[in-house]
Write a protein that holds these residues in place. Structure first.
Motif, PDB file in Angstrom:
ATOM      1  N   GLN A  23       0.826  -1.198   0.000  1.00 28.93           N
ATOM      2  CA  GLN A  23       0.000   0.000   0.000  1.00 28.93           C
ATOM      3  C   GLN A  23       0.868   1.259   0.000  1.00 28.93           C
ATOM      4  N   GLU A  70       2.607   1.610  -3.417  1.00 25.87           N
ATOM      5  CA  GLU A  70       1.684   2.096  -4.435  1.00 25.87           C
ATOM      6  C   GLU A  70       1.420   3.588  -4.278  1.00 25.87           C
ATOM      7  N   ARG A 126       2.150   6.335  -7.177  1.00 19.92           N
ATOM      8  CA  ARG A 126       1.165   7.341  -7.606  1.00 19.92           C
ATOM      9  C   ARG A 126       1.760   8.743  -7.520  1.00 19.92           C
ATOM     10  N   TRP A 145       8.875  -3.889  -5.389  1.00 21.47           N
ATOM     11  CA  TRP A 145       7.733  -4.741  -5.038  1.00 21.47           C
ATOM     12  C   TRP A 145       8.143  -5.767  -3.988  1.00 21.47           C
ATOM     13  N   TRP A 194       0.562  -7.642 -10.242  1.00 25.59           N
ATOM     14  CA  TRP A 194       0.534  -6.358  -9.532  1.00 25.59           C
ATOM     15  C   TRP A 194       0.784  -5.198 -10.493  1.00 25.59           C
ATOM     16  N   VAL A 198      -1.672  -2.099 -10.636  1.00 23.06           N
ATOM     17  CA  VAL A 198      -1.301  -0.802 -10.095  1.00 23.06           C
ATOM     18  C   VAL A 198      -1.266   0.273 -11.185  1.00 23.06           C
TER      19      VAL A 198
END
Length: 490
Positions: free
Chosen positions: A11, A14, A18, A112, A139, A143
């Motif tokens: 989390q 990610e 972003r 990752w 993933w 993502v």
């Protein structure tokens, strides 16, 4: 800022990704003018194949504002070979390679992995476990929110003289219902066997089909327990197949290798520089052929750990200089393989004999396959060393596009692009290998974006002419009175 030694969790990773994308302004808004064909949407780019190459290209196009959709015949999460027909314990590439990360640190396998398991476990890791790589690609797709449509089987790819390429698809998620998709460009990201399929020697067909498999088949290892297995070949897939059979309890595994010895050096690693990634496609033709032919002749050795995975079993037998000439079914039900060293009995045969460009195995390409120009169609082809794989490779253009064997015979063919292994002679190892996949994906994506812009130059010019967002309102200044001219002062 580097990741801390302790796991931060996906989390948090990610969130960082972003933020990176936001700082880079990615993805931009779509800018390619929308089109329709017979009332249906026309995609900017359609990609056939949702494995690593297809995902990397889709992400690159998305980051350029190009609307892209990926179609794959496999169920979600099982695209490519990683969780199905691949049988190696780990990947062969060094773990440090950034793979399809497209220059984004938070998108790498290392990021990752460390986010979940921490720095100490990363440092202890030798090579990337195969199934972890499959999880990473799942993933990656999620993502980046890539538009991948699963269980979509391509029935036909039809270039058009005017208008977009047609893709006929069967939706296996709802009983095989067919539909037609239109795309301005179609990219075949179809993997190692992208323009053909598995190859076996002619003598294989003398055996009952249920008694042999190719390494690319999804065969049942458990069914080999207690049986004698012959593995044809000495490459990486042969070691993986042999080890899988041995670990499943095979009574004996005989590896039958044509060569007198296994190659010891992976010569292709000697050409794996950034210069090769960006410059191979610019080489004169004779140098392209020389590089790829040398790699083919020298062959790639199986990995060290994969070979030890076989040889640690006492019931594994390595037979060198042992090609098979013929095969038959014995009266007692066993298989007889007639080799250069004499006959060998087996219960099951696994062919690890690679793939061939064979259009007959890909009926979905029948509409254009006969018109594709191959390297053997070049005037100077006879001057090159004999190499069937290279001669049958497609002679691709700068954007991996197919070219016509006879100019004008297949209009629209240049809108179909080959981003899979058979592109290697024209473009090098940028269309499927982990070390250079980001370089290939970005180069093709940038080229497609450029071509889409050029094709719509008149529309973009008209849009520029009609652009009316004000920079100035007209009240930002007060016009001054012009001073009277004073002749004496001058």
């Amino acid at each position: 800022m580097p990741l801390p030694a302790a796991p931060i969790g996906l989390q948090a990773l990610e969130a960082r990704l972003r933020q990176d994308l936001q700082w880079l302004g990615l993805p931009p808004a779509p800018w390619v003018p929308a089109r329709t064909e017979a009332g249906d949407e026309v995609l900017d780019v359609a990609i056939v194949g949702g494995g690593m190459a297809g995902l990397a290209l889709a992400a690159s196009l998305k980051h350029l504002g190009v609307r892209t959709r990926v179609f794959d015949r496999a169920p979600e999460g099982f695209e490519g070979p990683w969780a199905t027909t691949a049988r190696m314990e780990t990947l062969r590439s060094p773990k440090e390679l950034s793979g399809p990360a497209l220059g984004l640190p938070a998108l790498t396998f290392r990021a990752w992995f460390e986010a979940q398991f921490g720095l100490a476990q990363w440092q202890a890791l030798d090579k990337i476990p195969r199934l972890q790589w499959a999880d990473y690609l799942r993933w990656y797709r999620r993502v980046l929110d890539l538009d991948v449509r699963n269980r979509q089987r391509v029935l036909a790819v039809r270039p058009q003289a005017t208008g977009p390429v047609q893709l006929e698809l069967a939706d296996d998620s709802c009983g095989g219902a067919t539909c037609l998709v239109h795309a301005r460009h179609v990219v075949l990201a179809t993997g190692r066997d992208g323009l053909g399929g598995p190859w076996v020697p002619d003598w294989a067909h003398a055996l009952p089909r249920e008694r042999w498999a190719h390494s690319a088949d999804d065969w049942d290892a458990a069914a080999l327990a207690g049986r004698r297995v012959a593995v044809i070949g000495g490459g990486a897939s042969a070691m993986d197949a042999a080890a899988t059979a041995l670990e499943a309890g095979a009574a004996r595994v005989d590896l039958l290798v044509r060569r007198a010895d296994l190659p010891r050096v992976n010569k292709s690693k000697g050409a794996g520089s950034p210069g090769a990634a960006h410059g191979f496609w610019l080489l004169p033709d004779h140098w392209k052929w020389r590089f790829r032919h040398y790699i083919n002749v020298q062959q790639v050795p199986p990995p060290h750990n994969s070979t030890l995975r076989v040889s640690r079993h006492a019931n594994a037998q390595f037979h060198f200089g042992t090609p098979v000439a013929s095969a038959s079914l014995r009266g007692d039900g066993a298989l007889r393989l007639d080799t250069a060293k004499g006959p060998l009995a087996a219960d099951f045969v696994i062919f690890c004999t690679g793939f061939r460009l064979d259009w007959s195995q890909r009926p979905e390409f029948a509409a254009f396959a006969p018109q594709v120009r191959l390297w053997q169609d070049r005037e100077q082809a006879e001057a090159f060393e004999d190499d069937a794989e290279l001669r049958e490779s497609p002679d691709l253009g700068p954007l991996f596009e197919f070219r016509e064997k006879v100019p004008g015979a297949c209009p629209g063919l240049e809108r179909v692009h080959c981003f899979c292994y058979p592109a290697a002679l024209s473009h090098g190892a940028v269309a499927g290998d982990i070390p250079q996949i980001s370089d290939g994906a970005r180069r093709l994506a940038q080229g497609l974006a450029g071509r889409l812009f050029a094709e719509d130059a008149a529309l973009h010019f008209a849009a520029m002419e009609g652009y009316s967002e004000l920079e100035l309102e007209g009240d930002e200044w007060t016009p001054a009175a012009f001073p009277a001219y004073d002749d004496e002062a001058s």
